[in-house]
Design a protein around this motif. Structure first.
Motif, PDB file in Angstrom:
ATOM      1  N   CYS A 157    -141.158   9.777 -24.405  1.00  0.00           N
ATOM      2  CA  CYS A 157    -142.363   8.605 -24.418  1.00  0.00           C
ATOM      3  C   CYS A 157    -142.383   8.334 -22.899  1.00  0.00           C
ATOM      4  O   CYS A 157    -143.365   7.570 -22.683  1.00  0.00           O
ATOM      5  N   GLU A 204    -146.798  12.010 -21.215  1.00  0.00           N
ATOM      6  CA  GLU A 204    -147.639  10.837 -21.033  1.00  0.00           C
ATOM      7  C   GLU A 204    -149.229  11.083 -20.526  1.00  0.00           C
ATOM      8  O   GLU A 204    -149.963  10.319 -20.951  1.00  0.00           O
ATOM      9  N   TRP A 255    -141.740  10.847 -30.692  1.00  0.00           N
ATOM     10  CA  TRP A 255    -143.150  11.112 -30.072  1.00  0.00           C
ATOM     11  C   TRP A 255    -144.104  10.711 -31.083  1.00  0.00           C
ATOM     12  O   TRP A 255    -145.283  10.611 -30.492  1.00  0.00           O
ATOM     13  N   TRP A 266    -144.761   7.375 -31.472  1.00  0.00           N
ATOM     14  CA  TRP A 266    -145.487   7.026 -29.909  1.00  0.00           C
ATOM     15  C   TRP A 266    -146.789   7.509 -29.836  1.00  0.00           C
ATOM     16  O   TRP A 266    -147.783   6.161 -29.464  1.00  0.00           O
ATOM     17  N   VAL A 277    -140.236   1.042 -25.657  1.00  0.00           N
ATOM     18  CA  VAL A 277    -139.207   1.750 -26.882  1.00  0.00           C
ATOM     19  C   VAL A 277    -138.044   0.996 -27.468  1.00  0.00           C
ATOM     20  O   VAL A 277    -137.071   0.719 -26.713  1.00  0.00           O
TER      21      VAL A 277
END
Length: 363
Positions: free
Chosen positions: A127, A133, A185, A188, A317
């Motif tokens: 994340c 990202e 992920w 996310w 998170v």
């Protein structure tokens, strides 16, 4: 500047990574103590990393070190107990994956931290990994249109530490070790979209003489928003670490290899950019460059948590993400054991997730 005092629990590979991150990238944090189960190892780790205090007792560390943050880098089966102790002592907690071995443990950890009014961050470094990202921000900019499939894979030839192979301590095999990254992920990327179903195939192909756990797995996760996630994980892939993600959308595709190159290969049908007038320059294939920093994201996640503690902010998170990941892991083991697709929510009571594969009639 008054620095935030951190204590490390653990003395293995991941503890070394966290310590390097604090020393190289996070000047606002100070590591003041380290715990390992063996006194000699704790003493050696303290000397290696210039840590003033070492302990072979978690209780002593919590009482004496003066830490504000506890960073848990212990084997899976020790996560819950360490978290409950740290929360009771009023310490903020960042914890390595997986959050816990069982859902019951995960629930107790989240509840204890809420009761003690301390922060709990689930340390999913994907994340925060700069290349991944950059990919996520491409998606937010509309570079690939609407996502319909995500793929994430992590593969190597197996861990170097024995406890990973012992399901009494780990709770499972490669899925517990590395599949959790993919599921974290996916959540996310999809803003914590709900999972509809999980289907999995797994086997032990390389380490049959060393573990009862699976060392190769493929998991398909169907989300309620229509997106499909595919997680490929292996302890049976020779030639070193392989970590990559793929994003498929109605308007493009992105391929990101975490360890090769400093760009993500991107195809955007309509182009992308922070301003629409620049979008035409990025139509078609491009090599989307990420910021070249410690590329797995460890210093970024730790720095973020220290900032949350210092400024009293909610971590991006949280423990709830760790619990959601664990529920998907449960469903994946159950699917592989039964040969069926598993619908969520799915919360059977088992001693460890892998029992749902090894003993499919239980739970």
């Amino acid at each position: 500047m008054q620095r935030t005092k951190v204590a490390i629990l653990g003395g293995g590979f991941i503890a070394d990574i966290h310590l390097e991150s604090y020393h190289r990238f996070i000047p606002e944090a100070e590591v003041v103590g380290i715990y390992t189960r063996q006194a000699d190892k704790a003493k050696a780790m303290a000397a290696k990393h210039n840590i003033p205090q070492w302990y072979d007792s978690i209780d002593a560390l919590l009482a004496d070190s003066g830490c504000e943050v506890v960073d848990i880098c212990l084997p899976n089966y020790l996560h819950a107990n360490a978290t409950l102790k740290a929360a009771a002592a009023g310490k903020h907690i960042i914890i390595e994956k997986p959050l816990a071995v069982t859902l019951e443990e995960a629930d107790s950890m989240i509840a204890a931290c809420k009761k003690a009014n301390v922060k709990l961050m689930y340390a999913e470094e994907l994340c925060f990994a700069p290349k991944y990202e950059r990919v996520r921000h491409l998606v937010k900019e509309g570079a690939v249109g609407d996502i319909f499939m995500l793929k994430q894979s992590e593969k190597h030839s197996g861990p170097h530490t024995d406890w990973f192979y012992d399901i009494k301590y780990s709770g499972g095999g490669v899925l517990m070790d590395m599949g959790c990254h993919a599921f974290g992920w996916f959540f996310w990327m999809l803003n914590n979209a709900k999972v509809k179903s999980v289907q999995a195939s797994m086997n032990t192909v390389l380490h049959k003489n060393r573990t009862k756990g699976e060392d190769n797995s493929v998991v398909i996760v169907e989300f309620e928003n229509g997106v499909t996630g595919v997680a490929e994980n292996s302890w049976a892939k020779h030639g070193g670490m392989d970590d990559r993600s793929e994003v498929y959308g109605t308007g493009g595709v992105v391929y990101a290899d975490l360890f090769i190159g400093n760009s993500a290969l991107t195809y955007s049908r309509n182009g992308y950019g922070y301003a629409m007038e620049k979008a035409d320059t990025t139509a078609g294939w491009s090599f989307t460059v990420f910021e070249e920093v410690f590329n797995q994201g460890y210093p970024h996640e730790l720095k973020h948590f220290i900032e949350c503690v210092r400024e009293n902010k909610q971590p991006l998170v949280t423990g709830e993400l760790g619990r959601a990941v664990l529920e998907v892991i449960y469903a994946a083991y159950a699917s592989a054991g039964s040969g069926k697709k598993i619908q969520l929510p799915f919360t059977p009571r088992v001693d460890r997730p892998i029992d749902l594969w090894l003993h499919p009639t239980e739970g």
